[in-house]
Design an enzyme around this catalytic site. Structure first.
Site, PDB file in Angstrom:
ATOM      1  CB  SER A 315      -0.930   0.024   1.227  1.00 46.03           C
ATOM      2  OG  SER A 315      -1.512   1.297   1.398  1.00 46.03           O
ATOM      3  CE  LYS A 411     -10.275 -14.689  12.966  1.00 42.38           C
ATOM      4  NZ  LYS A 411      -9.646 -14.148  14.178  1.00 42.38           N
ATOM      5  N   GLY A 452      -7.313  -3.300  18.848  1.00 44.45           N
ATOM      6  CA  GLY A 452      -7.085  -2.020  18.191  1.00 44.45           C
ATOM      7  C   GLY A 452      -6.541  -2.101  16.786  1.00 44.45           C
ATOM      8  CD  GLU A 556     -17.832 -14.657  13.408  1.00 43.98           C
ATOM      9  OE1 GLU A 556     -17.451 -13.938  14.353  1.00 43.98           O
ATOM     10  OE2 GLU A 556     -18.829 -14.403  12.714  1.00 43.98           O
TER      11      GLU A 556
END
Length: 632
Positions: A315, A411, A452, A556
């Protein structure tokens, strides 16, 4: 008339106001004498009346000019203007008393008092009358909009006062939730509770509400605004004086989230006792350097005094921001920062950068991590997370980079989504390369959600609270492991100091002791309370913020895990654990990568899913379960 008024100069308007005041003085005198001592008037000579009228007119002229009464705009006259007019009236009464004594004209105290009151009232009333006439003239062809002011405190009162002279807006009442203010009259306007809102809106045909509560939190204002907008009302919020002068941000934010507030455990700090030698005077490449974890890694690396930090980022905006920030930090010293714009999937670029800068350590934080986005774009997620990791890790192996550390996620353990499966495949790729070399230390760091970071629930909940809710929760019982960004970065750096697998050939997997998982609903409720708001539910229907359950998203899980297999080994740091998990054979990894590249080249998502189902433990079974649950 309107055109005449608009073309009139300011000095001309001031002259008219001054002339009116000068005419009012003798008129008030005659009326006061007629009202209190009519017989005295017939005994006075015209000369005496002229002397007294001339005296009070002169005093009124001097007093008005000195006090600047004609310069006060009609819409701003209330308050200070009335006080100044009262002072002029009092001074002219004193002058009248003095001149009556000097010319021997009897003047009772009642007459003097009545004169002063008449003169003052006349100046005040004539100005209010002129203001209303002026507003009527200016409103020709315009419709005055009726508004309610929400908040009857100082700011609300000042707002209503300022709008009194507005030709297109008319304040009809105040709304305030403070019971002690309800029922009062401020500036001639009633103060009502919010339960009277609907009736006031219908009665006065109100379409707009002005929020005058700058001291209330953004979340509280957002909750009120949302309720009003649900009624079809146009809501505008008034900033505080501190905001207007720039002393505080117009976009008020909530209290920053601290680790100790939501972690349910003490924050893990100072995780770097043995890491210094791994980074001092070395060239460190951080992929994903502009991301949440990558940027924090760069900041914390400064304390180790590396020779150079290569900021590898896809980016442009993120790369510009982190390069600018690091260069301005006092700890930067003589450290060289090299911004590189590119993707970890570009092998030629990756190899050229590592070779040109003689990279010693690679911290691989670049990844697509947003579960719903990767689920909707599986091929892009697999290319970046799996093939990108393979590209960067192979370059490290071929160029004998000293250490390679992959940042992974909980995950990846028995994943139910593409993002988790792609990270598990990335782990398997790193473990495979670790078996092929004794020159590069390959290791993996696995942790849970980062408080955060972009895309995590904390900034999402903060934004939803600031907007007045509701907070969206996918399931009442969903839980997650959490850590702070500082903890995540420190874990990665200490893993770089602990990793030493050159003689073991499997790649270390480090896990942080993260305590017990946190229930996301509990986190949401604590954030609502921390924002100074109340939870809106069946027990408290008048609360501020509601929690809405939307259902689990595709891929999920209700509960995340940190390990595929039970049992962990200790490390020199009590909060860092080392796990040993099964890995694929070199042939299986090679076959998986070949099939994945073929699926990507042909755009075949089903083939890519087949690769994950075949080589990622638990994914096929969990994916089938998730599909059945979504269909049902």
């Amino acid at each position: 008339m309107r055109r005449l008024f608009e073309e009139m100069t300011r000095p001309a308007k001031q002259a008219i106001l001054l002339g009116v005041d000068l005419m009012l003085a003798p008129v008030a005198l005659l009326l006061a004498i007629l009202a209190t001592a009519p017989r005295t008037l017939w005994t006075m000579s015209l000369e005496s009346i002229a002397v007294m009228s001339g005296t009070i007119t002169a005093i009124a002229l001097i007093g008005s000019v000195v006090l600047g009464i004609p310069k006060i705009k009609l819409k701003s006259y209330e308050g200070v203007g009335v006080l100044k007019s009262s002072l002029v009236g009092l001074l002219s009464a004193i002058g009248l008393f003095a001149v009556s004594k000097a010319i021997n004209v009897p003047m009772s105290m009642l007459t003097l008092t009545f004169y002063a009151l008449l003169f003052i009232l006349a100046m005040v009333i004539i100005r209010f009358a002129m203001l209303h006439i002026l507003l009527m003239i200016l409103s020709v062809g315009h419709v005055r909009r009726n508004v309610l002011v929400y908040g009857a405190g100082t700011t609300g009162s000042q707002l209503a006062s300022a709008l009194r002279g507005h030709d297109r807006v008319r304040v009809v009442a105040f709304i305030d939730d403070n019971p002690s203010l309800q029922g009062m009259t401020i500036l001639g306007l009633g103060v009502y509770g919010s339960e009277k809102l609907d009736a006031l809106v219908r009665k006065h045909d109100v379409e707009r509400i002005l929020l005058a509560m700058p001291s209330a939190s953004a979340a509280r204002q957002g909750a009120i605004a949302r309720k009003l907008m649900e009624k079809g009302l146009d809501v505008h919020s008034l900033p505080s004086f501190a905001q207007l002068v720039g002393a505080e941000s117009l976009a008020e934010t909530l209290v920053p989230v601290t680790a100790g507030k939501f972690l349910n455990r003490p924050a893990v700090l100072d995780l770097h006792p043995q890491a210094e030698s791994s980074y001092r005077d070395k060239c460190i490449l951080v992929s994903g350097a502009g991301g949440s974890v990558g940027s924090e890694l760069c900041r914390q690396l400064l304390k180790y005094r590396p020779k150079k930090i290569v900021l590898f980022e896809v980016s442009e905006h993120a790369l510009y921001q982190i390069d600018k920030e690091l260069g301005a930090l006092p700890d930067a010293g003589v450290i060289e920062f090299v911004p590189v714009l590119g993707s970890v999937t570009e092998y030629r670029l990756v190899r050229a950068v590592c070779q040109q800068h003689a990279v010693d350590v690679i911290l691989h934080a670049a990844a697509y991590k947003h579960v719903p986005l990767v689920e909707a774009n599986p091929l892009a997620g697999l290319v970046n997370n799996v093939l990108g990791t393979r590209t960067l890790a192979e370059a490290a192996l071929h160029l004998n980079v000293s250490r390679f550390i992959l940042i992974s996620t909980d995950k990846a353990v028995r994943p139910t989504n593409v993002m988790g499966a792609s990270k598990r495949l990335a782990e398997l790729v790193v473990q495979d390369l670790a078996q092929r070399t004794s020159n590069t230390d390959f290791s993996i760091v696995r942790f849970g959600n980062v408080l955060g970071s972009s895309g995590s629930v904390v900034p999402l909940f903060r934004e939803q609270i600031a907007q007045g809710g509701p907070i969206t929760l996918t399931h009442e019982d969903v839980t997650r492991y959490f850590m702070t960004i500082a903890e995540a970065a420190q874990l990665v750096l200490i893993a770089g100091g602990l990793a030493d697998n050159r003689n073991e050939g499997s790649g270390d997997l480090f896990v942080l002791d993260m305590g017990q998982p946190i229930k996301i609903r509990d986190l949401a409720e604590r954030m609502i309370a921390a924002a100074g708001c109340s939870l809106k539910d069946e027990a408290n229907p008048d609360g501020d913020i509601e929690i809405v359950v939307t259902g689990l998203r595709p891929g999920e899980k209700l509960h995340e895990e940190l390990l595929i297999e039970p049992g962990m080994l200790t490390t020199p740091h009590e909060k860092i654990l080392r796990a040993r998990e099964r890995c694929l054979s070199p042939l299986e990894v090679s076959t998986a990568l070949r099939e994945l590249r073929s699926a990507v080249a042909t755009g075949n998502s089903e083939a890519a899913f087949h690769v994950m189902e075949t080589y990622v433990e638990g994914y096929g079974q969990n994916r089938g379960h998730m599909i059945k649950r979504a269909v049902s």
